[in-house]
Design a protein around this motif. Structure first.
Motif, PDB file in Angstrom:
ATOM      1  N   ALA B 182       0.847  -1.198   0.000  1.00 11.18           N
ATOM      2  CA  ALA B 182       0.000   0.000   0.000  1.00 11.18           C
ATOM      3  C   ALA B 182       0.880   1.245   0.000  1.00 11.18           C
ATOM      4  CB  ALA B 182      -0.915   0.012   1.224  1.00 11.18           C
ATOM      5  N   TYR B 183       0.343   2.320  -0.577  1.00 16.50           N
ATOM      6  CA  TYR B 183       1.049   3.603  -0.616  1.00 16.50           C
ATOM      7  C   TYR B 183       0.188   4.660   0.045  1.00 16.50           C
ATOM      8  CZ  TYR B 183       3.600   7.630  -2.396  1.00 16.50           C
ATOM      9  OH  TYR B 183       4.324   8.796  -2.487  1.00 16.50           O
ATOM     10  N   GLU B 184       0.766   5.381   0.984  1.00 15.20           N
ATOM     11  CA  GLU B 184       0.043   6.449   1.689  1.00 15.20           C
ATOM     12  C   GLU B 184       0.777   7.760   1.470  1.00 15.20           C
ATOM     13  OE1 GLU B 184      -2.718   6.809   3.569  1.00 15.20           O
ATOM     14  OE2 GLU B 184      -3.397   4.735   3.367  1.00 15.20           O
ATOM     15  N   LYS B 185       0.022   8.760   1.049  1.00 15.88           N
ATOM     16  CA  LYS B 185       0.648  10.022   0.652  1.00 15.88           C
ATOM     17  C   LYS B 185      -0.027  11.210   1.332  1.00 15.88           C
ATOM     18  CE  LYS B 185       1.283  12.811  -3.553  1.00 15.88           C
ATOM     19  NZ  LYS B 185       1.276  12.787  -5.014  1.00 15.88           N
ATOM     20  N   TYR B 186       0.784  12.159   1.724  1.00 14.17           N
ATOM     21  CA  TYR B 186       0.262  13.457   2.170  1.00 14.17           C
ATOM     22  C   TYR B 186       0.702  14.459   1.113  1.00 14.17           C
ATOM     23  CZ  TYR B 186      -0.964  17.292   5.313  1.00 14.17           C
ATOM     24  OH  TYR B 186      -1.549  18.406   5.866  1.00 14.17           O
ATOM     25  N   PRO B 187      -0.219  14.850   0.208  1.00 12.46           N
ATOM     26  CA  PRO B 187       0.208  15.692  -0.911  1.00 12.46           C
ATOM     27  C   PRO B 187       0.389  17.149  -0.497  1.00 12.46           C
ATOM     28  CG  PRO B 187      -2.124  15.181  -1.112  1.00 12.46           C
ATOM     29  CD  PRO B 187      -1.652  14.500   0.141  1.00 12.46           C
ATOM     30  N   HIS B 188       1.316  17.799  -1.166  1.00  2.00           N
ATOM     31  CA  HIS B 188       1.418  19.249  -1.030  1.00  2.00           C
ATOM     32  C   HIS B 188       0.104  19.834  -1.549  1.00  2.00           C
ATOM     33  CE1 HIS B 188       2.528  23.384  -1.917  1.00  2.00           C
ATOM     34  NE2 HIS B 188       3.593  23.227  -1.149  1.00  2.00           N
TER      35      HIS B 188
END
Ligand SMILES: Cc1cc2nc3c(=O)[nH]c(=O)nc-3n(C[C@H](O)[C@H](O)[C@H](O)COP(=O)(O)OP(=O)(O)OC[C@H]3O[C@@H](n4cnc5c(N)ncnc54)[C@H](O)[C@@H]3O)c2cc1C
Ligand code: FES
Ligand code: FES
Lengths: 180, 297
Positions: B182-188
């Motif tokens: 799984a990939y977890e991202k906090y985008p700008h």
């Protein structure tokens, strides 16, 4: 100079261009198709969005004209057909999806690409699909409604010669656009 | 903004591209989707005299399965990764990450090879490549060689590719049974690049985590494996306590960047939370709770 040949709104053009000329400047300055706007010039706002090879929305400020050689480009000027607005254009008008109109051509071309990839998007999918297009006026809500409406209209089974589906909506007259 | 003048080349094959690179040496740059390079050219941060467009080399594009591995051509766009039925079944972590890159228009032009070769410290796919243990194939005048993901990302905007090499494909082994990713991202909020991104791939043996590969992007000068997290997971039960304890190590050994969007401490905290989320979902997928196919990462 590099000689390029590409199709824009169904018309094939050939020009010598400087390789560093952006596609958006080729469309606007060389072809006089000023419907494609330049907002940010930094790949952020989507005002310059056009559709490549019938389905891919791209930002024409982040592509050189030479990269589009051999491709088919569709701009906002290529959507209306025989004086009849495309369902997306008609829906934007009906739903008040524009105020100043600056973002509108890019918004419509991005929506066109979205509906090609996903003809029945949910509201969330429309919002996500238009993430690359900024509007400083409308608050996006009516834009989403317009895309939903256009998706429904385009669902109708009729197909014109250009293969564009569903033109079941009130025809609106527009002035023909000169290309080249 | 206009870039400095350059000559445009559109080679039809990898061999022709390498020949052009050999001819023009440091004056040349490869061009794929252009979505990292063109903004740099417009700012004149880069002023190559020759651009070699590899986007039209047919052999460089596409996703296929070859002998137990998934092989992805370098010019495959993010949009293609996002929609690939093969990847969605075998390696859903990759479409998941690709679908979070920039926006639809960026994904329609940007390519996996361009993203990896550019090695932006806030790019998404490098972290996924590290977590899935990808191998890159580079072809140059001296022939082809394979570079493991861990050796590929060297530093800020720097990879192990030589200036006369073309990244041609990315090879990822089909994950073992019981593997999830799984990939977890906090985008700008404006650019959509990863302020923090964590990729987790976990293989379960019964209830225990037999193997875990965790990689983080966005917080340091280059994406990297989070070895301390991996060590704290390996062989332990796949429960919330273990995952939380292990995730606290995600920034160990990394000089965490602080900038206008937030100080380093904040970024570290976001990274720990995102590590826990990524590992938790990877475990769920490994158990089949999230899997879209039999063997899925
Ligand atoms: C508005 C915007 C938002 C973005 N958001 C994100 C995001 O959220 N996450 C993210 O990860 N990325 C993001 N990106 C970057 C995007 O993913 C780029 O497409 C990608 O980083 C570069 O791929 P490209 O194909 O466009 O490469 P290019 O720009 O064409 O090339 C980049 C570099 O790689 C080299 N190169 C390209 N192909 C090869 C090859 N086959 N072999 C060797 N060298 C090669 C080029 O010489 C150049 O130095 C964003 C970009 C924009 C414009
Ligand atoms: S002008 Fe192209 S994205 Fe703003
Ligand atoms: S209508 Fe004014 S920017 Fe969208």
């Amino acid at each position: 100079m590099t000689r390029i040949s590409l199709t824009v709104n169904g018309i094939t053009h050939e020009h010598d261009v400087e390789p560093r000329m952006l596609l958006v400047h080729y469309l606007r300055d060389t072809l006089g198709l000023t419907g494609t706007h330049v907002g940010c010039d930094t790949s952020q706002c989507g005002a310059c969005t056009v559709v490549l090879d019938g389905e891919r929305s791209v930002k024409a400020c982040t592509m050189f004209a030479v990269q589009a050689a051999g491709a088919e480009v569709l701009t906002i000027e290529g959507l209306a057909h025989d004086g009849t607005l495309h369902p997306l254009q008609a829906a934007f008008r009906e739903e008040h999806a524009l105020q100043c109109g600056f973002c509108t051509p890019g918004m419509i071309m991005a929506a066109y690409g979205l509906l090609r990839a996903n003809p029945h998007p949910s509201e969330a999918e429309i919002r996500a699909g238009l993430e690359g297009n900024l509007c400083r006026c409308t608050g996006y809500h009516n834009i989403v409604k317009a895309v939903q409406r256009a998706a429904q209209e385009m669902e109708a089974p009729s197909t014109d010669q250009a293969g564009r589906e569903g033109r079941v909506f009130t025809p609106v007259s527009v002035a023909p656009v000169a290309a080249d | 903004m206009y870039p400095a003048p350059f000559e445009y080349h559109r080679p039809g094959s990898v061999e022709d591209a390498i020949a052009l690179l050999t001819t023009y040496e440091d004056d040349a740059k490869l061009l794929a989707g252009g979505h990292s390079l063109i903004p740099l050219l417009k700012l004149r941060f880069a002023q190559p005299k020759h651009l070699i467009d590899v986007r039209h080399i047919a052999s460089l594009s596409g996703v296929r399965e070859v002998d137990g591995a998934i092989v992805i051509g370098a010019t495959t766009t993010h949009a293609t990764l996002e929609r690939s039925p093969l990847l969605r079944q075998m390696l859903p972590i990759l479409p998941e990450a690709a679908s979070q890159i920039g926006d639809a228009q960026v994904r329609n032009m940007g390519t996996i090879g361009g993203s990896l070769a550019h090695a932006d410290p806030s790019a998404d796919l490098p972290a996924v490549m590290l977590a899935v243990g990808a191998e890159m194939t580079a072809v140059g005048p001296r022939g082809a060689r394979t570079i493991r993901a861990e050796e590929f990302f060297v530093d800020l905007l720097t990879t192990a590719l030589a200036s006369d090499e073309v990244l041609t494909e990315i090879r990822i082994l089909v994950p073992a049974v019981g593997t999830g990713g799984a990939y977890e991202k906090y985008p700008h909020p404006a650019s959509r690049y990863a302020l923090v991104g964590v990729a987790a791939v976990v293989t379960l043996a019964g209830d225990a985590m037999q193997r875990a590969q965790i990689a983080v992007t966005g917080i340091g000068s280059t994406p990297s494996r989070a070895r301390e997290v991996e060590r704290a997971l390996a062989g332990r039960p796949a429960d919330a306590e273990t995952i939380a304890a292990a995730s606290s190590h995600v920034a160990d050994g990394i000089e965490v960047r602080g900038d206008l969007t937030g100080p380093a401490e904040w970024r570290g905290a976001v990274a720990r939370e995102h590590a826990a989320r990524a590992i938790t979902r990877a475990v769920q997928r490994a158990r089949g709770e999230w899997a879209t196919g039999a063997r899925s990462a």
